[in-house]
Design a protein around this motif. Structure first.
Motif, PDB file in Angstrom:
ATOM      1  N   ARG A  19       0.824  -1.204   0.000  1.00 10.64           N
ATOM      2  CA  ARG A  19       0.000   0.000   0.000  1.00 10.64           C
ATOM      3  C   ARG A  19       0.862   1.259   0.000  1.00 10.64           C
ATOM      4  NH1 ARG A  19      -4.371  -1.300   4.278  1.00 10.64           N
ATOM      5  NH2 ARG A  19      -5.531  -2.693   2.961  1.00 10.64           N
ATOM      6  N   GLN A  20       1.934   1.225   0.770  1.00  5.39           N
ATOM      7  CA  GLN A  20       2.825   2.384   0.839  1.00  5.39           C
ATOM      8  C   GLN A  20       3.472   2.626  -0.534  1.00  5.39           C
ATOM      9  OE1 GLN A  20       6.016   1.924   3.627  1.00  5.39           O
ATOM     10  NE2 GLN A  20       6.542   4.093   3.572  1.00  5.39           N
ATOM     11  N   SER A  21       3.847   1.575  -1.231  1.00  6.85           N
ATOM     12  CA  SER A  21       4.419   1.702  -2.571  1.00  6.85           C
ATOM     13  C   SER A  21       3.398   2.269  -3.550  1.00  6.85           C
ATOM     14  CB  SER A  21       4.916   0.352  -3.079  1.00  6.85           C
ATOM     15  OG  SER A  21       5.959  -0.109  -2.267  1.00  6.85           O
ATOM     16  N   LYS A  22       2.134   1.849  -3.424  1.00 10.46           N
ATOM     17  CA  LYS A  22       1.081   2.372  -4.294  1.00 10.46           C
ATOM     18  C   LYS A  22       0.866   3.859  -4.047  1.00 10.46           C
ATOM     19  CE  LYS A  22      -1.756  -1.687  -5.135  1.00 10.46           C
ATOM     20  NZ  LYS A  22      -3.090  -2.273  -4.964  1.00 10.46           N
ATOM     21  N   VAL A  23       0.855   4.257  -2.788  1.00 12.11           N
ATOM     22  CA  VAL A  23       0.647   5.670  -2.451  1.00 12.11           C
ATOM     23  C   VAL A  23       1.795   6.509  -3.017  1.00 12.11           C
ATOM     24  CG1 VAL A  23       0.570   7.324  -0.520  1.00 12.11           C
ATOM     25  CG2 VAL A  23      -0.767   5.215  -0.415  1.00 12.11           C
ATOM     26  N   VAL A  24       3.011   6.037  -2.857  1.00  9.83           N
ATOM     27  CA  VAL A  24       4.176   6.757  -3.384  1.00  9.83           C
ATOM     28  C   VAL A  24       4.101   6.812  -4.919  1.00  9.83           C
ATOM     29  CG1 VAL A  24       6.688   6.669  -3.635  1.00  9.83           C
ATOM     30  CG2 VAL A  24       5.648   6.265  -1.408  1.00  9.83           C
ATOM     31  N   ALA A  25       3.705   5.757  -5.563  1.00  6.93           N
ATOM     32  CA  ALA A  25       3.576   5.732  -7.016  1.00  6.93           C
ATOM     33  C   ALA A  25       2.508   6.729  -7.475  1.00  6.93           C
ATOM     34  CB  ALA A  25       3.221   4.326  -7.494  1.00  6.93           C
ATOM     35  N   PHE A  26       1.355   6.763  -6.773  1.00  7.22           N
ATOM     36  CA  PHE A  26       0.321   7.739  -7.124  1.00  7.22           C
ATOM     37  C   PHE A  26       0.797   9.170  -6.896  1.00  7.22           C
ATOM     38  CE2 PHE A  26      -2.955   4.239  -6.479  1.00  7.22           C
ATOM     39  CZ  PHE A  26      -3.265   4.169  -7.825  1.00  7.22           C
ATOM     40  N   LEU A  27       1.565   9.384  -5.855  1.00  5.34           N
ATOM     41  CA  LEU A  27       2.111  10.726  -5.613  1.00  5.34           C
ATOM     42  C   LEU A  27       3.058  11.131  -6.745  1.00  5.34           C
ATOM     43  CD1 LEU A  27       2.811  10.787  -1.763  1.00  5.34           C
ATOM     44  CD2 LEU A  27       1.197  12.186  -3.043  1.00  5.34           C
ATOM     45  N   TYR A  28       3.928  10.201  -7.155  1.00  3.33           N
ATOM     46  CA  TYR A  28       4.834  10.506  -8.276  1.00  3.33           C
ATOM     47  C   TYR A  28       4.054  10.799  -9.565  1.00  3.33           C
ATOM     48  CZ  TYR A  28       9.185   9.353  -5.860  1.00  3.33           C
ATOM     49  OH  TYR A  28      10.262   9.361  -5.025  1.00  3.33           O
ATOM     50  N   ILE A  29       3.051   9.998  -9.830  1.00  5.59           N
ATOM     51  CA  ILE A  29       2.233  10.219 -11.026  1.00  5.59           C
ATOM     52  C   ILE A  29       1.533  11.576 -10.930  1.00  5.59           C
ATOM     53  CG2 ILE A  29       0.165   9.433 -12.273  1.00  5.59           C
ATOM     54  CD1 ILE A  29       1.078   6.541 -11.633  1.00  5.59           C
ATOM     55  N   GLY A  30       0.976  11.893  -9.768  1.00  2.58           N
ATOM     56  CA  GLY A  30       0.323  13.184  -9.573  1.00  2.58           C
ATOM     57  C   GLY A  30       1.296  14.337  -9.754  1.00  2.58           C
ATOM     58  N   LEU A  31       2.508  14.207  -9.227  1.00  2.00           N
ATOM     59  CA  LEU A  31       3.512  15.256  -9.387  1.00  2.00           C
ATOM     60  C   LEU A  31       3.932  15.407 -10.860  1.00  2.00           C
ATOM     61  CD1 LEU A  31       5.772  14.722  -6.242  1.00  2.00           C
ATOM     62  CD2 LEU A  31       4.240  16.644  -6.718  1.00  2.00           C
ATOM     63  N   LEU A  32       4.058  14.284 -11.563  1.00  2.00           N
ATOM     64  CA  LEU A  32       4.403  14.356 -12.989  1.00  2.00           C
ATOM     65  C   LEU A  32       3.292  15.027 -13.800  1.00  2.00           C
ATOM     66  CD1 LEU A  32       6.152  10.908 -13.603  1.00  2.00           C
ATOM     67  CD2 LEU A  32       7.169  13.182 -13.680  1.00  2.00           C
ATOM     68  N   VAL A  33       2.040  14.740 -13.473  1.00  2.00           N
ATOM     69  CA  VAL A  33       0.921  15.382 -14.154  1.00  2.00           C
ATOM     70  C   VAL A  33       0.954  16.888 -13.874  1.00  2.00           C
ATOM     71  CG1 VAL A  33      -1.610  15.595 -14.177  1.00  2.00           C
ATOM     72  CG2 VAL A  33      -0.542  13.339 -14.279  1.00  2.00           C
ATOM     73  N   LEU A  34       1.168  17.268 -12.622  1.00  2.00           N
ATOM     74  CA  LEU A  34       1.260  18.692 -12.280  1.00  2.00           C
ATOM     75  C   LEU A  34       2.439  19.358 -12.997  1.00  2.00           C
ATOM     76  CD1 LEU A  34       0.411  18.765  -8.465  1.00  2.00           C
ATOM     77  CD2 LEU A  34      -0.915  19.732 -10.331  1.00  2.00           C
ATOM     78  N   LEU A  35       3.566  18.669 -13.069  1.00  2.00           N
ATOM     79  CA  LEU A  35       4.737  19.214 -13.760  1.00  2.00           C
ATOM     80  C   LEU A  35       4.441  19.396 -15.255  1.00  2.00           C
ATOM     81  CD1 LEU A  35       7.732  20.051 -13.720  1.00  2.00           C
ATOM     82  CD2 LEU A  35       8.277  17.663 -14.205  1.00  2.00           C
ATOM     83  N   GLY A  36       3.826  18.411 -15.881  1.00  2.00           N
ATOM     84  CA  GLY A  36       3.484  18.507 -17.296  1.00  2.00           C
ATOM     85  C   GLY A  36       2.488  19.633 -17.556  1.00  2.00           C
ATOM     86  N   THR A  37       1.463  19.745 -16.715  1.00  2.00           N
ATOM     87  CA  THR A  37       0.481  20.822 -16.857  1.00  2.00           C
ATOM     88  C   THR A  37       1.156  22.180 -16.687  1.00  2.00           C
ATOM     89  OG1 THR A  37      -1.209  19.349 -15.950  1.00  2.00           O
ATOM     90  CG2 THR A  37      -1.720  21.710 -15.997  1.00  2.00           C
ATOM     91  N   SER A  38       2.033  22.279 -15.722  1.00  2.00           N
ATOM     92  CA  SER A  38       2.756  23.531 -15.487  1.00  2.00           C
ATOM     93  C   SER A  38       3.628  23.904 -16.684  1.00  2.00           C
ATOM     94  CB  SER A  38       3.610  23.391 -14.225  1.00  2.00           C
ATOM     95  OG  SER A  38       4.415  24.522 -14.046  1.00  2.00           O
ATOM     96  N   MET A  39       4.302  22.927 -17.261  1.00  2.00           N
ATOM     97  CA  MET A  39       5.156  23.197 -18.423  1.00  2.00           C
ATOM     98  C   MET A  39       4.322  23.632 -19.634  1.00  2.00           C
ATOM     99  SD  MET A  39       8.020  20.192 -18.042  1.00  2.00           S
ATOM    100  CE  MET A  39       8.780  20.559 -19.588  1.00  2.00           C
ATOM    101  N   ILE A  40       3.214  22.963 -19.869  1.00  2.00           N
ATOM    102  CA  ILE A  40       2.340  23.329 -20.986  1.00  2.00           C
ATOM    103  C   ILE A  40       1.790  24.741 -20.779  1.00  2.00           C
ATOM    104  CG2 ILE A  40       0.125  22.817 -22.094  1.00  2.00           C
ATOM    105  CD1 ILE A  40       0.791  19.827 -21.661  1.00  2.00           C
ATOM    106  N   GLY A  41       1.370  25.038 -19.567  1.00  2.00           N
ATOM    107  CA  GLY A  41       0.874  26.381 -19.261  1.00  2.00           C
ATOM    108  C   GLY A  41       1.940  27.448 -19.453  1.00  2.00           C
ATOM    109  N   THR A  42       3.155  27.158 -19.066  1.00  2.00           N
ATOM    110  CA  THR A  42       4.260  28.105 -19.232  1.00  2.00           C
ATOM    111  C   THR A  42       4.545  28.361 -20.707  1.00  2.00           C
ATOM    112  OG1 THR A  42       5.235  27.378 -17.146  1.00  2.00           O
ATOM    113  CG2 THR A  42       6.690  28.536 -18.681  1.00  2.00           C
ATOM    114  N   ILE A  43       4.521  27.321 -21.508  1.00  2.00           N
ATOM    115  CA  ILE A  43       4.760  27.473 -22.947  1.00  2.00           C
ATOM    116  C   ILE A  43       3.651  28.303 -23.586  1.00  2.00           C
ATOM    117  CG2 ILE A  43       4.823  26.210 -25.139  1.00  2.00           C
ATOM    118  CD1 ILE A  43       6.307  23.957 -23.592  1.00  2.00           C
ATOM    119  N   ILE A  44       2.402  28.028 -23.227  1.00  2.00           N
ATOM    120  CA  ILE A  44       1.280  28.795 -23.788  1.00  2.00           C
ATOM    121  C   ILE A  44       1.392  30.261 -23.389  1.00  2.00           C
ATOM    122  CG2 ILE A  44      -1.231  29.134 -23.617  1.00  2.00           C
ATOM    123  CD1 ILE A  44      -1.464  26.051 -23.475  1.00  2.00           C
TER     124      ILE A  44
END
Length: 188
Positions: A8-33
């Motif tokens: 469960r702890q590994s799943k939570v950490v994996a979801f956190l990493y995925i969430g952070l990557l999504v936020l990073l990608g959204t932030s980069m796209i927003g910055t480019i626009i």
């Protein structure tokens, strides 16, 4: 029990990493626009000017100009080409050619050279008087109609009606003359 808690702890950490990557990608796209939008706003922002001795303010941007600016440019270039004497024609045509787009310069230079030779050979002075000006800012087109009067010394020659079309292009806010054509109107 220990095994499922670790999973469960590994799943939570994996979801956190995925969430952070999504936020990073959204932030980069927003910055480019935002960067592209800011660049367009900065380059296409009109600047309002009121030049000395002229009474109409005008606006220019890197991609075009308003009708007041085009009218002033058109009249300035008409006067450089048509209000001439044998003594001034070469200098005025040289100044006019400095504003002509590179691809249009050879053709207009030949026409201006022929006009200069006729004016100098016949010792004629000319003056242009505008009657009507039509402007299309979206195409950078100035349409000018008027009367040109010729003089041989003090003696006036027969005036004639003329119709000219000037087309301008803009590159980073700098105007270039693309076409300077004499239009032959159909007789009614």
């Amino acid at each position: 029990m220990e095994y499922s808690a670790k999973q469960r702890q590994s799943k939570v950490v994996a979801f956190l990493y995925i969430g952070l990557l999504v936020l990073l990608g959204t932030s980069m796209i927003g910055t480019i626009i935002l960067a592209l939008d800011n660049r367009a706003l900065r380059l296409e922002q009109p600047r309002h000017l009121v030049p000395m001795l002229l009474d109409k303010p005008f606006s220019i941007s890197s991609t075009g100009a308003d009708s007041n600016y085009l009218q002033m440019l058109g009249m300035s270039f008409i006067l450089l080409r048509l209000n001439v004497s044998p003594e001034t024609i070469e200098g005025q045509h040289k100044m006019l050619l400095s504003y002509v787009a590179e691809e249009a310069r050879p053709g207009l230079a030949a026409v201006l050279f022929d006009e200069a030779r006729k004016i100098q050979r016949n010792e004629i002075t000319s003056a242009f008087f505008q009657n009507k000006v039509a402007i299309d800012p979206s195409r950078g087109l100035v349409d000018i109609r008027g009367t040109i009067r010729y003089f041989s010394g003090e003696r006036p020659l027969e005036p004639s009606s003329k119709h000219y079309q000037l087309q301008f292009t803009f590159d980073n806010g700098v105007a270039s003359l693309k076409h300077f054509l004499e239009v032959t109107d159909a007789k009614d």
